[in-house]
Design an enzyme around this catalytic site. Structure first.
Site, mmCIF file in Angstrom:
data_model
loop_
_atom_site.group_PDB
_atom_site.id
_atom_site.type_symbol
_atom_site.label_atom_id
_atom_site.label_comp_id
_atom_site.label_asym_id
_atom_site.label_seq_id
_atom_site.Cartn_x
_atom_site.Cartn_y
_atom_site.Cartn_z
ATOM 1 N N HIS A 14 -119.285 -84.914 -14.900
ATOM 2 C CA HIS A 14 -119.164 -85.770 -16.081
ATOM 3 C C HIS A 14 -120.034 -87.015 -15.937
ATOM 4 C CE1 HIS A 14 -116.346 -87.553 -13.212
ATOM 5 N NE2 HIS A 14 -116.390 -88.674 -13.913
ATOM 6 N N ASP A 34 -119.510 -91.028 -17.060
ATOM 7 C CA ASP A 34 -118.317 -91.821 -17.340
ATOM 8 C C ASP A 34 -118.217 -92.237 -18.805
ATOM 9 O OD1 ASP A 34 -117.259 -91.797 -14.772
ATOM 10 O OD2 ASP A 34 -118.392 -93.557 -14.137
ATOM 11 N N HIS A 89 -121.831 -86.971 -12.382
ATOM 12 C CA HIS A 89 -121.314 -86.941 -11.017
ATOM 13 C C HIS A 89 -120.044 -86.110 -10.937
ATOM 14 C CE1 HIS A 89 -119.407 -90.470 -12.924
ATOM 15 N NE2 HIS A 89 -118.383 -90.265 -12.106
ATOM 16 N N ARG A 138 -113.616 -99.071 -8.825
ATOM 17 C CA ARG A 138 -114.834 -98.968 -9.628
ATOM 18 C C ARG A 138 -114.887 -100.049 -10.696
ATOM 19 N NH1 ARG A 138 -115.001 -93.875 -13.316
ATOM 20 N NH2 ARG A 138 -114.314 -95.336 -14.938
#
Length: 305
Positions: A105, A107, A261, A276
């Site tokens: 995907h 983000d 990723h 994150r």
């Protein structure tokens, strides 16, 4: 910056894979980095798509946010609450199903201006497993046969956070499925994006696909699935990827407009905690100049003055 203007010479850059990814040595990340180093990091990110930094154990939640703010405007996740005591940090804790994405995907592509970059810090790492893999979506587009390029150039895709989590993750625990529905998909977003977007910095063309795509505009579900699988397979071809073995204190920064990723869920019940920060992005532009559009929630019309 060096005298000849080559920003790369300001950094110790060590490519990790042939088409994507580089480790940056000798840089201590902080909110106090000088402008030349920040500019060099931005140039390296545009070129290598993913940057890796070892031995950044000095970072705290606050200093990670401060560093992120040197690269852009941090933004919180639209549905998942931030980590306690932070403004923008999303905690990915394996004990609560976090970080076990196990799917390719980009983000938050269900938003129109999805994040332009992410900064991920390893707080607790596993003794084995738990690697993350990134793919270069510009290389994927450039290496398509001419006929597939022409097809992709005219495709538009609907991205949503309301996908079938149980079908996508057949081994997911019941509590993880419930959390997805009650938290991640608590507000349903849908956005129509071009399948080929033009990068606003490099001018490269990228395939914008991944887990959040639910269909191609004007195509039946079976035709969409066949076309999606063909294009997605070009993105994730092994020679187009880089894989990172995490240690506590590592930091990865990736251009979210240029990559997909995959966080590999192969570490059983080992503890894995990541934090994150994402940076505000821009609305994608297609090769013919059209921009992405919101489907859900429906845009609010402004009253005439």
């Amino acid at each position: 910056m060096s005298a000849d203007g080559n920003l790369d010479l300001h950094l110790d850059i060590r490519p990790v894979a042939g088409r994507i990814g580089a480790e940056i040595a000798g840089v201590t990340l902080s909110g106090d980095l000088d402008d030349a180093t920040v500019a060099a990091l931005e140039a390296a990110l545009a070129r290598h798509k993913v940057l890796f930094f070892r031995d950044q154990g000095h970072l705290t939640d606050a200093t990670q946010e401060a560093f992120a703010a040197r690269l852009g405007q941090p933004v919180a996740h639209p549905t998942v609450p931030v980590a306690r005591g932070s403004n923008y940090l999303l905690e990915l804790n394996s004990e609560h199903g976090g970080g076990r994405a196990n799917a390719w995907h980009t983000d938050i592509t269900f938003l129109p201006a999805y994040p332009r970059a992410s900064i991920l810090r390893a707080v607790v790492s596993t003794a084995s497993g738990g690697d993350t893999v990134w793919a270069n979506t510009a290389e994927a587009y450039e290496r398509l046969p001419a006929g597939l390029k022409a097809l992709a150039d005219n495709l538009w895709a609907v991205h949503t956070n309301a996908y079938d989590y149980a079908a996508a993750k057949p081994n997911a625990k019941a509590e993880d499925i419930a959390r997805h529905r009650s938290v991640f998909a608590s507000t349903v977003y849908e956005t129509e994006h071009p399948v080929v977007r033009v990068h606003p910095v490099t001018g490269e063309r990228h395939l914008l696909l991944g887990q959040f795509v639910k269909g191609f505009t004007g195509y039946s579900t079976p035709d969409f699935q066949r076309l999606f699988d063909i294009l997605q397979d070009h993105v994730t071809a092994l020679e187009n990827t880089v894989r990172w073995r995490w240690r506590a204190g590592d930091v990865a920064i990736w251009d979210n407009r240029a990559t997909q990723h995959y966080a590999i869920n192969d570490y059983g019940d080992q503890a894995r905690v990541m934090r994150r920060v994402t940076l505000a992005g821009d609305v994608p532009v297609s090769i013919d100049g059209r921009t992405s559009r919101v489907i859900r929630p429906e845009p609010v019309a402004l009253a005439a003055e």
